[in-house]
Design a protein around this motif. Structure first.
Motif, PDB file in Angstrom:
ATOM      1  N   ALA A   3       1.472  10.314  -8.235  1.00 48.26           N
ATOM      2  CA  ALA A   3       2.997  10.586  -9.711  1.00 48.26           C
ATOM      3  C   ALA A   3       2.182  10.269 -10.833  1.00 48.26           C
ATOM      4  CB  ALA A   3       3.993  10.117  -9.302  1.00 48.26           C
ATOM      5  N   LEU A   4       1.390  10.220 -10.599  1.00 48.05           N
ATOM      6  CA  LEU A   4       0.376   9.664 -11.614  1.00 48.05           C
ATOM      7  C   LEU A   4      -0.932  10.796 -11.872  1.00 48.05           C
ATOM      8  CD1 LEU A   4      -0.757   7.147 -13.595  1.00 48.05           C
ATOM      9  CD2 LEU A   4      -2.539   6.566 -12.576  1.00 48.05           C
ATOM     10  N   ILE A   5      -0.829  11.056 -13.251  1.00 44.13           N
ATOM     11  CA  ILE A   5      -2.154  11.948 -13.740  1.00 44.13           C
ATOM     12  C   ILE A   5      -2.721  12.247 -13.585  1.00 44.13           C
ATOM     13  CG2 ILE A   5       0.135  13.119 -15.471  1.00 44.13           C
ATOM     14  CD1 ILE A   5      -1.062  11.637 -17.815  1.00 44.13           C
ATOM     15  N   PRO A  34       1.066  -0.768  -0.596  1.00 43.69           N
ATOM     16  CA  PRO A  34      -0.031  -0.015  -0.413  1.00 43.69           C
ATOM     17  C   PRO A  34       0.888   1.213   0.535  1.00 43.69           C
ATOM     18  CG  PRO A  34      -1.281  -1.550   1.859  1.00 43.69           C
ATOM     19  CD  PRO A  34       0.473  -2.611   0.994  1.00 43.69           C
ATOM     20  N   SER A  35       2.218   1.468   1.159  1.00 46.29           N
ATOM     21  CA  SER A  35       2.444   2.551   0.822  1.00 46.29           C
ATOM     22  C   SER A  35       3.094   1.988  -0.799  1.00 46.29           C
ATOM     23  CB  SER A  35       3.885   2.391   1.537  1.00 46.29           C
ATOM     24  OG  SER A  35       4.289   0.949   1.965  1.00 46.29           O
ATOM     25  N   THR A  36       3.404   1.627  -1.205  1.00 46.84           N
ATOM     26  CA  THR A  36       4.425   2.271  -2.601  1.00 46.84           C
ATOM     27  C   THR A  36       3.452   2.596  -3.176  1.00 46.84           C
ATOM     28  OG1 THR A  36       5.774   0.716  -2.368  1.00 46.84           O
ATOM     29  CG2 THR A  36       5.642   1.121  -4.924  1.00 46.84           C
ATOM     30  N   ALA A  37       2.139   2.135  -3.010  1.00 45.78           N
ATOM     31  CA  ALA A  37       0.972   2.259  -4.218  1.00 45.78           C
ATOM     32  C   ALA A  37       0.568   3.651  -3.539  1.00 45.78           C
ATOM     33  CB  ALA A  37      -0.086   1.925  -3.846  1.00 45.78           C
ATOM     34  N   LYS A  38       1.110   4.156  -2.766  1.00 51.73           N
ATOM     35  CA  LYS A  38       0.230   5.568  -2.093  1.00 51.73           C
ATOM     36  C   LYS A  38       1.639   6.387  -2.894  1.00 51.73           C
ATOM     37  CE  LYS A  38      -2.062   5.000   2.183  1.00 51.73           C
ATOM     38  NZ  LYS A  38      -2.438   5.710   3.215  1.00 51.73           N
TER      39      LYS A  38
END
Length: 203
Positions: A50-52, A41-45
């Motif tokens: 950073a995703l447009i 989850p932390s990587t996902a956040k």
């Protein structure tokens, strides 16, 4: 125009590729440690931050619990893509709209899932998701289509066959993961993502 979903995103560099070539969806595998593409989850956040915003994010899960879907919502995902034998009660009460994945063998449950309003799309994959293998597309010929739920084709697609797949199946969208990976199988290829999206949108 056919929608495109690039699945199995794991790094900031891959997010840069997504932001540059702008598919419609980006998929992130969660709570499935068997997959080399699994992220926490932390990587996902971090990646979602950073995703447009024009690219919709999809948390990809197998037999998720409600707690796991709630975590995905807290991370900021737009959709959850669910594989496996999930209870109808969870599908009906998910806090995120659902893309329901079929892995060929469970396609006979299509009518059951089509009645669940929370399911906003279907994804049809090969018997072993992420294997890079296609399946017999004739299985999809008799399935009803409607304008309410997006119909996504997956399983063994790559830049070389995606145009033919779109012409044959006429899906609303196509999904790719292993087909845009580097030749060594580690991470996504910028050029393969670019070519896949270009070929899919030319049809």
């Amino acid at each position: 125009m056919t929608k495109v979903k690039i699945c199995g995103i794991t790094t900031k560099r891959e997010i840069e590729y997504i932001n540059e070539y702008k598919p419609d969806f980006a998929g992130f595998v969660m709570f499935f440690p068997k997959s080399k593409r699994n992220i926490n989850p932390s990587t996902a956040k971090e990646l979602l931050n950073a995703l447009i915003t024009s690219v919709k994010s999809v948390a990809v899960m197998v037999n998720p619990s409600m707690e796991q879907i709630n975590i995905a919502k807290e991370c900021g995902f737009d959709y959850v893509q669910i594989h496996g034998n999930t209870e109808s009660s969870l599908l009906c009460n998910s806090p995120l709209p659902i893309i329901r994945a079929f892995n060929v063998s469970d396609i006979d449950r299509f009518d059951e899932y089509s009645k669940i309003d929370n399911i906003v799309g279907y994804l049809f994959d090969s018997a072993v998701p992420g294997s890079g293998k296609t399946f017999d597309w004739i299985l999809l010929d008799k399935l009803p289509r409607d304008n309410k739920k997006i119909f996504i084709l997956a399983g063994g697609l790559d830049a070389d066959n995606v145009a033919d797949a779109i012409k044959r199946v006429t899906p609303d969208g196509v999904d790719v993961s292993s087909g845009v990976e580097n030749d060594n199988g580690n991470g996504k290829s910028k050029e393969k993502i670019k070519t896949f999206i270009s070929n899919a949108r030319l049809v």
